[in-house]
Scaffold this active site. Structure first.
Site, PDB file in Angstrom:
ATOM      1  N   ASN A 190       0.819  -1.205   0.000  1.00  0.00           N
ATOM      2  CA  ASN A 190       0.000   0.000   0.000  1.00  0.00           C
ATOM      3  C   ASN A 190       0.858   1.263   0.000  1.00  0.00           C
ATOM      4  O   ASN A 190       0.562   2.243  -0.703  1.00  0.00           O
ATOM      5  CB  ASN A 190      -0.931   0.012   1.222  1.00  0.00           C
ATOM      6  CG  ASN A 190      -2.230  -0.727   0.970  1.00  0.00           C
ATOM      7  OD1 ASN A 190      -2.634  -0.901  -0.176  1.00  0.00           O
ATOM      8  ND2 ASN A 190      -2.883  -1.170   2.020  1.00  0.00           N
ATOM      9  N   ASP A 199      -5.817  -2.796  -3.186  1.00  0.00           N
ATOM     10  CA  ASP A 199      -7.169  -3.340  -3.399  1.00  0.00           C
ATOM     11  C   ASP A 199      -7.159  -4.379  -4.518  1.00  0.00           C
ATOM     12  O   ASP A 199      -7.851  -5.405  -4.438  1.00  0.00           O
ATOM     13  CB  ASP A 199      -8.145  -2.215  -3.743  1.00  0.00           C
ATOM     14  CG  ASP A 199      -8.456  -1.326  -2.548  1.00  0.00           C
ATOM     15  OD1 ASP A 199      -8.106  -1.717  -1.408  1.00  0.00           O
ATOM     16  OD2 ASP A 199      -9.039  -0.249  -2.761  1.00  0.00           O
ATOM     17  N   GLU A 225      -6.047  -7.343   5.386  1.00  0.00           N
ATOM     18  CA  GLU A 225      -5.410  -8.255   4.426  1.00  0.00           C
ATOM     19  C   GLU A 225      -5.603  -9.702   4.831  1.00  0.00           C
ATOM     20  O   GLU A 225      -4.905 -10.586   4.346  1.00  0.00           O
ATOM     21  CB  GLU A 225      -3.905  -7.934   4.312  1.00  0.00           C
ATOM     22  CG  GLU A 225      -3.009  -8.494   5.397  1.00  0.00           C
ATOM     23  CD  GLU A 225      -3.165  -7.847   6.770  1.00  0.00           C
ATOM     24  OE1 GLU A 225      -2.456  -8.275   7.686  1.00  0.00           O
ATOM     25  OE2 GLU A 225      -3.978  -6.926   6.941  1.00  0.00           O
TER      26      GLU A 225
END
Length: 309
Positions: A190, A199, A225
């Site tokens: 991320n 995503d 996650e």
């Protein structure tokens, strides 16, 4: 409103006695109807409003089909109970939901309320039922249910649904295993490539789980996650073989993350479903922690607890 409806129905050729009109008024006091059905003491339809035609039922002047002929198999028991109560003279009718099969073979949902018809002496000679469609309401209810228990990103079930299903399995004494997976270095993904790329990784892994697991397995996203899989009627050895393939296949994929194609790995764990929900989850989480501590990109089985000496 109710009196107007009664008059309209009478003009259609449906003749009601004073007692029948009184019962009809009671049914229509709070709502308008889709279908009004009058039966004899055996539950056979003797009169019905025109709306019944959409169900493909033809009502003759003499006793026609049985009221239960309108009801699909899953709803017959509940409607039969309501009909028996009305023909037994019970007037405290409740709304009962049931599926009906229409002429185009499409399942359509109705609710029905049935009350007894009595003569001047109080003897029951039939029943009067009010049916109305509830397809829109059920559709909205299903949409709200899906919104409550579905993860919007992956379209998997969410943590709330996972907890409910695990509790159900334990309460029913169902044997099986719980597997947990966590995307390795997800925070780094991320930070380096952006949340959109993260995503995409989650969606790819969700699709991989759908493809590789069995139709009976229940897959949920339970955290940022983290994913959980309930494997009913599965031994630890079987679960290990299934989940090890997931870990290996994920590592072999080279996903497009940002402008690059990189290998994204996952760590996994397997624990037997037993004793309690909290204890089962704890054993699976400990095994997952062990997988990460040993270098990630691996599957760990729960460690058997040592009995006190």
């Amino acid at each position: 409103m109710a009196i107007t409806l009664i008059r309209g129905i009478t003009k259609m050729g449906m003749n009601f006695t004073v007692q029948e009109s009184s019962a009809l008024y009671g049914l229509l006091a709070e709502t308008s109807s889709d279908v009004i059905v009058k039966t004899d003491l055996e539950g056979r339809i003797v009169h019905a409003s025109p709306g019944i035609r959409r169900l493909g039922v033809q009502v003759q002047t003499k006793a026609g089909p049985h009221l239960l002929d309108l009801v699909a198999a899953p709803g017959r028991a509940a409607v039969a109970t309501a009909l028996d109560a009305a023909l037994g003279g019970q007037s405290g009718a409740q709304w009962v939901e049931f599926p009906a099969i229409t002429t185009d073979a499409r399942e359509s949902w109705f609710e029905i309320r049935i009350r007894p018809l009595t003569d001047e002496g109080g003897a029951v000679y039939g029943s009067l039922a009010l049916m109305r469609t509830i397809d829109d309401r059920r559709s909205l209810r299903e949409q709200l249910f899906a919104a409550t228990y579905t993860d919007p990103l992956t379209q998997l079930t969410n943590r709330a649904a996972f907890i409910s299903m695990l509790e159900h399995m334990i309460a029913q004494g169902m044997e099986g295993c719980l597997a947990m997976f966590s995307i390795d270095f997800f925070r780094t993904i991320n930070m380096k490539y952006g949340q959109t790329a993260g995503d995409d990784v989650l969606r790819v892994f969700a699709d991989l789980l759908r493809e590789m697991l069995r139709s009976d397995d229940i897959i949920s996203r339970i955290g940022s996650e983290r994913f959980a899989v309930l494997l009913p009627r599965t031994t630890p050895e079987q679960a290990q073989a299934i989940c090890a393939r997931v870990v290996t296949t994920m590592a072999d994929l080279r996903q497009k993350v940002g402008d690059s194609r990189v290998a994204v790995t996952t760590s996994g764990s397997v624990a037997r479903i037993a004793q309690s929900m909290d204890e089962t989850i704890e054993r699976a989480e400990l095994a997952l922690f062990c997988a990460k501590a040993k270098g990630r990109n691996r599957l760990e089985m729960e460690k058997p607890r040592r009995l006190p000496v």
